[in-house]
Scaffold this active site. Structure first.
Site, PDB file in Angstrom:
ATOM      1  N   GLU A  47      -2.185  -5.032 -15.398  1.00 21.16           N
ATOM      2  CA  GLU A  47      -3.605  -4.813 -15.696  1.00 21.16           C
ATOM      3  C   GLU A  47      -4.416  -6.035 -15.273  1.00 21.16           C
ATOM      4  O   GLU A  47      -3.947  -7.173 -15.380  1.00 21.16           O
ATOM      5  CB  GLU A  47      -3.799  -4.531 -17.192  1.00 21.16           C
ATOM      6  CG  GLU A  47      -3.289  -3.158 -17.588  1.00 21.16           C
ATOM      7  CD  GLU A  47      -3.418  -2.895 -19.077  1.00 21.16           C
ATOM      8  OE1 GLU A  47      -3.954  -3.747 -19.809  1.00 21.16           O
ATOM      9  OE2 GLU A  47      -2.954  -1.821 -19.518  1.00 21.16           O
ATOM     10  N   HIS A 138     -14.870   3.695   9.377  1.00 16.47           N
ATOM     11  CA  HIS A 138     -14.043   4.483  10.289  1.00 16.47           C
ATOM     12  C   HIS A 138     -14.784   5.765  10.730  1.00 16.47           C
ATOM     13  O   HIS A 138     -14.642   6.192  11.876  1.00 16.47           O
ATOM     14  CB  HIS A 138     -12.719   4.823   9.612  1.00 16.47           C
ATOM     15  CG  HIS A 138     -11.788   5.582  10.492  1.00 16.47           C
ATOM     16  ND1 HIS A 138     -11.277   5.048  11.652  1.00 16.47           N
ATOM     17  CD2 HIS A 138     -11.312   6.844  10.410  1.00 16.47           C
ATOM     18  CE1 HIS A 138     -10.504   5.953  12.241  1.00 16.47           C
ATOM     19  NE2 HIS A 138     -10.519   7.040  11.514  1.00 16.47           N
ATOM     20  N   LYS A 201      -5.304  11.587  24.188  1.00 16.17           N
ATOM     21  CA  LYS A 201      -3.894  11.785  23.810  1.00 16.17           C
ATOM     22  C   LYS A 201      -3.649  13.276  23.651  1.00 16.17           C
ATOM     23  O   LYS A 201      -4.388  13.945  22.941  1.00 16.17           O
ATOM     24  CB  LYS A 201      -3.597  11.068  22.487  1.00 16.17           C
ATOM     25  CG  LYS A 201      -3.543   9.557  22.620  1.00 16.17           C
ATOM     26  CD  LYS A 201      -3.234   8.896  21.315  1.00 16.17           C
ATOM     27  CE  LYS A 201      -4.483   8.777  20.459  1.00 16.17           C
ATOM     28  NZ  LYS A 201      -4.308   8.028  19.217  1.00 16.17           N
TER      29      LYS A 201
HETATM   30  C1  R5P Z   1      -7.599   5.797  14.580  1.00 15.53           C
HETATM   31  O1  R5P Z   1      -8.377   6.731  14.486  1.00 15.53           O
HETATM   32  C2  R5P Z   1      -8.017   4.404  14.276  1.00 15.53           C
HETATM   33  O2  R5P Z   1      -9.238   4.103  14.900  1.00 15.53           O
HETATM   34  C3  R5P Z   1      -6.975   3.393  14.672  1.00 15.53           C
HETATM   35  O3  R5P Z   1      -6.791   3.467  16.077  1.00 15.53           O
HETATM   36  C4  R5P Z   1      -5.647   3.636  14.007  1.00 15.53           C
HETATM   37  O4  R5P Z   1      -5.807   4.016  12.681  1.00 15.53           O
HETATM   38  C5  R5P Z   1      -4.850   2.364  14.084  1.00 15.53           C
HETATM   39  O5  R5P Z   1      -3.608   2.559  13.456  1.00 15.53           O
HETATM   40  P1  R5P Z   1      -2.285   1.921  14.067  1.00 15.53           P
HETATM   41  O6  R5P Z   1      -2.616   0.528  14.467  1.00 15.53           O
HETATM   42  O7  R5P Z   1      -1.294   1.999  12.931  1.00 15.53           O
HETATM   43  O8  R5P Z   1      -1.860   2.758  15.222  1.00 15.53           O
END
Ligand code: R5P
Length: 325
Positions: A47, A138, A201
């Site tokens: 806590e 994000h 991708k």
């Molecule tokens: C994806 O949408 C984000 O912008 C990042 O590219 C992603 O979350 C990065 O994660 P990681 O470094 O684990 O691939």
């Protein structure tokens, strides 16, 4: 005239959680102010307790926390600090969360999933936050999850200034590592006056379920590629993108990202031969073992301090970003 009148001045109060005190101290220094001494503790059972050592009554309080690992603990600490401020009669409470926790869980991709970014906004509200300040969310729509003002800041001016100094625009191409970053990468390409490429991708139809291929839209052969992303977590996304660019003839790959989450094995992966250098900001703490020669860490405190000053003085945060924020 009867009754009591008061003509007191507004008072800025800066509070720091324990996740990244250096950042909070730098912000205070930029503002010519000091952090409120705070007694923060974690009890044996996990806590958390927080008490401010001086009065915060009537203040305009900014609670600064960096949501690094262990993220749930630091989130809880910030909530507890907001609650303590509310109960101590702070007039206005701003949550400063440079890296918004759970930002990647911003929608239901599949049935029975949570929308945790919304839950975090609800938690801040329930604790007593009046407003939120964050950098490079994000997903921009997270601003709408919180019922109150959200100051959405951009690290781009900080990163851009560095890139303009370091890179030759005549051979440069800005690259978005996925479809989600295209808008931001497009702004980068406009600001630098260089072409844009996009990595798409997609699954290889001949290899079901797992393998994805990187299709590159745009010219990268013979170019230095500047990959821009909001965050690097494990590093897998950015390293795969860099490898795809090199395989398509890129002569160099430089990475710019705002939030260096750097969960394992990011530090190892990012030292890949496919990447020449990585530039990030210090929205999250980066201890020595997460740094290497090819990494540049730019200070984000001046940007946050300017935004806090604008909010405190009822100025304009938008004016800090050419009207974009
Ligand atoms: C994806 O949408 C984000 O912008 C990042 O590219 C992603 O979350 C990065 O994660 P990681 O470094 O684990 O691939």
């Amino acid at each position: 005239m009867s009754g009591i009148t008061a003509t007191g001045q507004k008072r800025l109060v800066l509070i720091s959680g324990r996740a990244h005190p250096e950042l909070a101290e730098q912000i205070a220094e930029c503002l010519g102010s000091e952090l409120v001494p705070t007694d923060s503790r974690t009890f044996a059972n996990g806590e958390i307790y927080a008490r401010f050592d001086e009065s915060v009554r009537g203040s305009d309080a900014f609670v600064i926390q960096s949501h690094t690992s262990p993220i749930n603990e630091w989130l809880m600490e910030q909530l507890i600090m907001v609650d303590a401020l509310k109960r101590a009669s702070a007039k206005r409470i701003t949550v400063v969360a440079p890296f918004y926790p759970y930002a990647r869980q911003d929608k239901k991709g599949r049935g029975r999933e949570p929308i945790s970014a919304r839950l975090v906004a609800d938690l801040f509200k329930a604790a007593g936050a009046d407003r939120i300040m964050s950098i490079d969310l994000h997903a921009a729509q997270i601003q709408g999850f919180f019922d109150g003002p959200v100051d959405h800041l951009f690290a781009m001016p900080v990163l851009l200034e560095h890139m303009q100094r370091e890179l030759d625009p005549s051979t440069l191409t800005v690259v978005s590592p996925d479809m989600g970053r295209v808008r931001v990468a497009d702004i980068w390409s406009d600001k630098l006056g260089v072409p844009l490429a996009i990595i798409h991708k997609r699954r290889d139809p001949l290899v079901p379920n797992q393998v994805s291929v990187h299709e590159i839209v745009g010219e990268v052969d013979g170019r230095v590629c500047l990959l821009v992303d909001d965050l690097i977590d494990t590093g897998r996304t950015i390293v795969k993108a860099a490898e795809a660019l090199k395989a398509s003839g890129a002569i160099g790959v430089v990475v710019a990202a705002t939030h260096a989450v750097f969960s394992d094995p990011a530090v190892e992966l990012l030292q890949s031969e496919a990447i020449d250098s990585v530039v990030v900001t210090d929205t999250l703490p980066l201890p020595a073992h997460k740094r290497w020669d090819g990494l540049t860490v730019l200070p984000i405190a001046p940007l946050l301090a300017n935004a806090i000053r604008e909010v405190f003085t009822d100025g304009s945060v938008t004016s800090m970003f050419d009207g974009a924020a």
